[in-house]
Design an enzyme around this catalytic site. Structure first.
Site, PDB file in Angstrom:
ATOM      1  N   ASN A 218       2.137  13.999  25.875  1.00 45.41           N
ATOM      2  CA  ASN A 218       2.292  15.052  26.900  1.00 45.41           C
ATOM      3  C   ASN A 218       3.487  16.392  26.554  1.00 45.41           C
ATOM      4  OD1 ASN A 218       1.805  16.651  29.579  1.00 45.41           O
ATOM      5  ND2 ASN A 218       0.852  14.736  30.121  1.00 45.41           N
TER       6      ASN A 218
ATOM      7  N   HIS B 297       2.567  16.858  22.797  1.00 40.28           N
ATOM      8  CA  HIS B 297       1.975  15.885  21.906  1.00 40.28           C
ATOM      9  C   HIS B 297       3.015  15.654  20.625  1.00 40.28           C
ATOM     10  CE1 HIS B 297      -0.694  14.910  25.024  1.00 40.28           C
ATOM     11  NE2 HIS B 297      -1.618  15.352  24.603  1.00 40.28           N
TER      12      HIS B 297
ATOM     13  N   HIS C 134      -4.985   8.779  22.815  1.00 41.69           N
ATOM     14  CA  HIS C 134      -5.440  10.056  23.629  1.00 41.69           C
ATOM     15  C   HIS C 134      -7.218   9.881  23.560  1.00 41.69           C
ATOM     16  CE1 HIS C 134      -6.160  14.229  24.749  1.00 41.69           C
ATOM     17  NE2 HIS C 134      -5.007  14.323  24.729  1.00 41.69           N
TER      18      HIS C 134
ATOM     19  N   GLN D 223      -2.042  10.051  32.663  1.00 37.63           N
ATOM     20  CA  GLN D 223      -2.527  11.441  32.839  1.00 37.63           C
ATOM     21  C   GLN D 223      -4.247  11.330  32.731  1.00 37.63           C
ATOM     22  OE1 GLN D 223      -0.657  14.124  32.722  1.00 37.63           O
ATOM     23  NE2 GLN D 223      -1.720  15.741  32.109  1.00 37.63           N
TER      24      GLN D 223
ATOM     25  N   GLU E 288      -4.179   8.558  29.802  1.00 37.36           N
ATOM     26  CA  GLU E 288      -3.295   8.331  29.041  1.00 37.36           C
ATOM     27  C   GLU E 288      -1.920   7.755  29.662  1.00 37.36           C
ATOM     28  OE1 GLU E 288      -2.821  12.417  26.734  1.00 37.36           O
ATOM     29  OE2 GLU E 288      -4.478  12.725  28.139  1.00 37.36           O
TER      30      GLU E 288
END
Length: 353
Positions: free
Chosen positions: A80, A106, A179, A290, A317
């Site tokens: 993130n 990321h 991801h 997420q 995530e």
């Protein structure tokens, strides 16, 4: 159970890249690549017993060199966003690359998903593989040499377990995640808006604006389109007249999951498709997750000649809150020198009546 390997491609450096096939006795299988620690395929049975590949990605190695959508990627050191690409650790300011607006996203622009990982262990008995790499001090700005690993294990219960570990020789940030984009009707099958999602979270993490940095406090989901405490279609409220959804073009938010305690692995989310009958339970020891339904995936040429567009898949995530390293009230992603980083996430696939 079995693990096999084959050549997946060649890097521009001339190094060979292998892909590993993990298959259980029921015939379900996962394929993971040592470049980027990437989950390339995940094939599980639908309600008719037919295998469907439920993750988006590419057929060949070369598109993963770009992979702007992070399909299947192992993300590290930090998943993130970090606001402004900077943070303080013990009074010392750390500067990271700004690869999304003014922020670091990321850990890029050259994160773990762009590295060739070593193969540390292959086990047919456990139906697992462990990738390892040493992230050098100051890689993408992060302090400390970080010796880390990611383990993929496919069980007879159609669980894909992902286990992250690491240790640093200096205080640093450790918040790894995966991801993958899921489509429970199969990659390339179209929109996921009719698929159902439940997230065990009373609160979510609002963002300031379209740059997706949290305002620094969490907010209740109750009475908002962010409420997934009971199953609902992903598309039910995605276009609601709600400022948070307008900021991010749909859901792209962290949910603060229930019953968090350090080391406590518990169910945090469930998604399912009535069309395929496939369901997935997400369990983790992370405090947040997420949810991102591919808002900005556009005309991506994926597997089997399929074109991926917005809503072609969804990410779940597991993580700490975005920008947590800069917010004292969030869960800290900082580990001390010599401290063991250890995190587990499990995706369990099954047929839901």
């Amino acid at each position: 159970m079995s693990v096999s390997e084959r050549k997946f491609g060649i890097l521009p450096t001339g190094e060979e890249v292998k892909i590993y096939h993990l298959e259980n006795k029921a015939g379900a299988y996962a394929e993971v690549c040592q470049y980027g620690g990437i989950l390339v395929k995940l094939c599980v049975p639908d309600k008719d017993g037919k295998l469907r590949d439920v993750v988006l990605g590419y057929d060949e190695l070369e598109p993963y060199f770009e992979n702007g959508c992070f399909f299947g990627a192992t993300i590290g050191r930090n998943g993130n966003r970090v606001a402004g690409g900077k943070f303080f650790i013990y009074g010392k300011e750390v500067h990271l690359a700004q690869n999304e607006n003014d922020n670091n996203l990321h850990s890029g622009p050259d994160g773990f998903e762009k590295k060739l990982w070593n193969v540390d262990e292959v086990s047919s008995e456990k139906n697992s593989i462990i990738f390892n790499r040493i992230s050098p001090d100051k890689e993408n700005g992060f302090p400390g040499e970080f010796d880390c690993s990611v383990k993929y294990e496919l069980t007879e219960a159609n669980e894909l377990k992902i286990h992250y570990q690491g240790v640093s020789d200096a205080p640093t940030v450790a918040n790894m995640t995966n991801h993958s984009y899921f489509n429970l009707n199969g990659e390339g099958s179209g929109s996921v808006l009719d698929q159902y999602l439940m997230i065990h979270a009373q609160e979510y993490t609002p963002v300031c604006d379209s740059h997706s940095i949290p305002i620094g406090v969490n907010a209740p989901v109750e009475g908002t389109p962010m409420d997934f405490r009971t199953p609902k279609k992903i598309g039910q409220d995605i276009n609601a007249d709600f400022e948070q959804l307008k900021f991010t073009g749909g859901y792209d938010h962290n949910f603060v999951t229930d019953n968090y305690a350090k080391g406590n692995i518990r169910l945090v989310a469930t998604a399912f498709s009535k069309e395929s009958g496939i369901a997935v339970d997400v369990s983790t020891d992370c405090p947040g997750i997420q949810f991102y339904p591919a808002n900005f995936v556009n005309n991506e040429k994926g597997k089997n000649g399929h074109i991926y567009n917005p809503r072609s898949g969804f990410c779940l995530e597991t993580q700490v809150e975005p920008n947590a390293v800069n917010v004292d009230t969030f869960h800290s992603p900082v580990i001390e020198a010599g401290e063991q980083y250890d995190s587990m996430t499990c995706y369990r696939f099954y047929i839901k009546d």
